[in-house]
Structures are given as C-alpha cells and as structure tokens.
Scaffold this motif. Structure first.
Motif, short mmCIF file in Angstrom:
data_model
loop_
_atom_site.label_atom_id
_atom_site.label_comp_id
_atom_site.label_asym_id
_atom_site.label_seq_id
_atom_site.Cartn_x
_atom_site.Cartn_y
_atom_site.Cartn_z
N MET A 30 40.07 68.95 56.18
CA MET A 30 41.52 69.12 56.24
C MET A 30 42.14 68.61 55.33
O MET A 30 41.72 67.40 54.77
N ALA A 31 43.02 68.97 54.36
CA ALA A 31 43.54 68.48 53.12
C ALA A 31 44.92 67.73 53.69
O ALA A 31 45.21 67.70 54.78
N ILE A 32 45.04 66.38 52.81
CA ILE A 32 46.02 65.45 53.04
C ILE A 32 47.09 65.87 52.03
O ILE A 32 46.88 65.85 50.71
N TYR A 33 48.48 66.19 52.70
CA TYR A 33 49.32 66.55 51.73
C TYR A 33 50.17 65.40 51.20
O TYR A 33 50.50 64.77 52.33
N THR A 34 50.42 65.23 50.01
CA THR A 34 50.91 64.27 49.54
C THR A 34 52.25 64.38 48.71
O THR A 34 53.17 63.71 48.87
N GLY A 35 52.31 65.67 47.96
CA GLY A 35 53.52 65.93 47.28
C GLY A 35 54.46 67.06 48.25
O GLY A 35 53.87 67.95 48.60
N THR A 36 55.58 66.96 48.02
CA THR A 36 56.55 68.14 48.35
C THR A 36 57.53 68.61 47.59
O THR A 36 58.05 67.93 46.64
N GLU A 37 57.55 69.94 47.34
CA GLU A 37 58.62 70.63 46.66
C GLU A 37 59.55 71.50 47.31
O GLU A 37 59.02 72.23 48.05
N HIS A 38 60.70 71.52 47.11
CA HIS A 38 61.62 72.48 47.83
C HIS A 38 62.06 73.39 46.92
O HIS A 38 62.61 73.14 45.94
N PHE A 39 62.15 74.66 47.49
CA PHE A 39 62.83 75.78 46.60
C PHE A 39 63.92 76.48 47.63
O PHE A 39 63.74 76.94 48.60
N TYR A 40 64.97 75.93 47.00
CA TYR A 40 66.53 76.15 47.68
C TYR A 40 66.79 77.71 47.89
O TYR A 40 66.47 78.53 46.48
N HIS A 86 44.36 76.02 44.60
CA HIS A 86 43.98 76.30 43.01
C HIS A 86 42.70 75.75 42.76
O HIS A 86 42.21 74.66 43.18
N LYS A 87 41.85 76.88 42.13
CA LYS A 87 40.49 76.37 42.00
C LYS A 87 40.19 75.34 41.08
O LYS A 87 39.12 74.54 41.32
N ILE A 88 40.81 75.82 39.92
CA ILE A 88 40.59 74.57 38.89
C ILE A 88 40.94 73.01 39.31
O ILE A 88 40.31 72.12 38.95
N GLN A 89 42.24 73.08 39.90
CA GLN A 89 42.60 71.53 40.25
C GLN A 89 42.16 71.20 41.49
O GLN A 89 42.41 70.11 41.99
N ASN A 90 41.51 72.37 42.25
CA ASN A 90 40.87 71.81 43.66
C ASN A 90 42.09 71.15 44.45
O ASN A 90 41.74 70.41 45.31
N LYS A 91 43.17 71.90 44.37
CA LYS A 91 44.28 71.57 45.29
C LYS A 91 44.85 72.43 46.30
O LYS A 91 44.54 73.75 45.91
N GLY A 121 64.67 76.52 57.47
CA GLY A 121 66.11 76.85 57.36
C GLY A 121 66.00 78.17 56.33
O GLY A 121 65.36 79.00 56.50
N ASN A 122 67.18 77.82 55.24
CA ASN A 122 67.05 78.94 54.24
C ASN A 122 66.23 78.80 52.99
O ASN A 122 66.22 79.53 52.29
N ASN A 123 65.57 77.61 53.21
CA ASN A 123 64.84 76.95 52.03
C ASN A 123 63.21 77.32 52.21
O ASN A 123 62.87 77.49 53.44
N THR A 124 62.42 77.38 51.14
CA THR A 124 61.03 77.24 51.33
C THR A 124 60.45 75.89 50.96
O THR A 124 60.88 75.36 49.99
N VAL A 125 59.82 75.36 51.64
CA VAL A 125 59.12 73.91 51.45
C VAL A 125 57.84 74.13 50.86
O VAL A 125 56.82 74.86 51.88
N VAL A 126 57.12 73.42 50.09
CA VAL A 126 55.82 73.51 49.54
C VAL A 126 55.10 72.25 49.71
O VAL A 126 55.57 71.25 49.00
N ASP A 127 54.09 72.05 50.44
CA ASP A 127 53.61 70.89 50.47
C ASP A 127 52.19 70.83 49.35
O ASP A 127 51.58 71.75 49.83
N TYR A 128 51.96 69.94 48.62
CA TYR A 128 50.69 69.79 48.05
C TYR A 128 49.65 68.82 48.28
O TYR A 128 50.12 67.84 48.65
N SER A 129 48.37 69.26 48.28
CA SER A 129 47.22 68.34 48.59
C SER A 129 47.23 67.46 47.43
O SER A 129 47.39 67.83 46.15
N ARG A 130 46.50 66.18 47.40
CA ARG A 130 46.23 65.65 46.23
C ARG A 130 44.77 65.99 45.69
O ARG A 130 43.98 66.74 46.19
#
Length: 67
Positions: free
Chosen positions: A1-11, A45-50, A58-67
């Motif tokens: 299971m991946a541990i998600y550390t970063g979050t990016e919001h697309f409004y 992401h194959k190269i970065q292994n992420k 809500g109206n937005n899309t949230v992306v959580d990135y693993s380390r």
C-alpha cells in the motif's frame, strides 16, 4: 500500500481532465471507479515509481501523491 504524502488541488476541473494532465506528466492509469457517487482514478509513474490517486471533492479534484 502506498503512503500518500503530497496533495495537489485542481479547482473546478473534472477527474478526466486532471487524468489527462497527469498522463502528460508521464503517469499511466492503473484502475478507475467512475460512478455518479464516487469518482476515483489511481495512476502510476513508472520512472519515478510514484502513485497518484485522483478523487472528486465537491467541485474540485484532489490528487494525492505517494513518495
């Protein structure tokens, strides 16, 4: 299971539009759940292994990135 550390919001963007943005960054789709009640896409992401997990919040899309 991946541990998600970063979050990016697309409004005010749909999950499909954000997945196209991540495809341009080198991510590939692993699986997706798109129903009227739940929208999630997991990408890898194959190269970065992420992982990136896209979900609708809500109206937005949230992306959580693993380390």
């Amino acid at each position: 299971m991946a541990i998600y550390t970063g979050t990016e919001h697309f409004y005010r963007k749909e999950v499909e539009i954000v997945s196209d943005i991540l495809r341009a960054r080198g991510y590939k789709e692993e699986w997706s759940i798109i129903t009227p009640f739940k929208q999630e896409i997991k990408m890898y992401h194959k190269i970065q292994n992420k992982f990136a997990l896209l979900r609708k919040q809500g109206n937005n899309t949230v992306v959580d990135y693993s380390r």
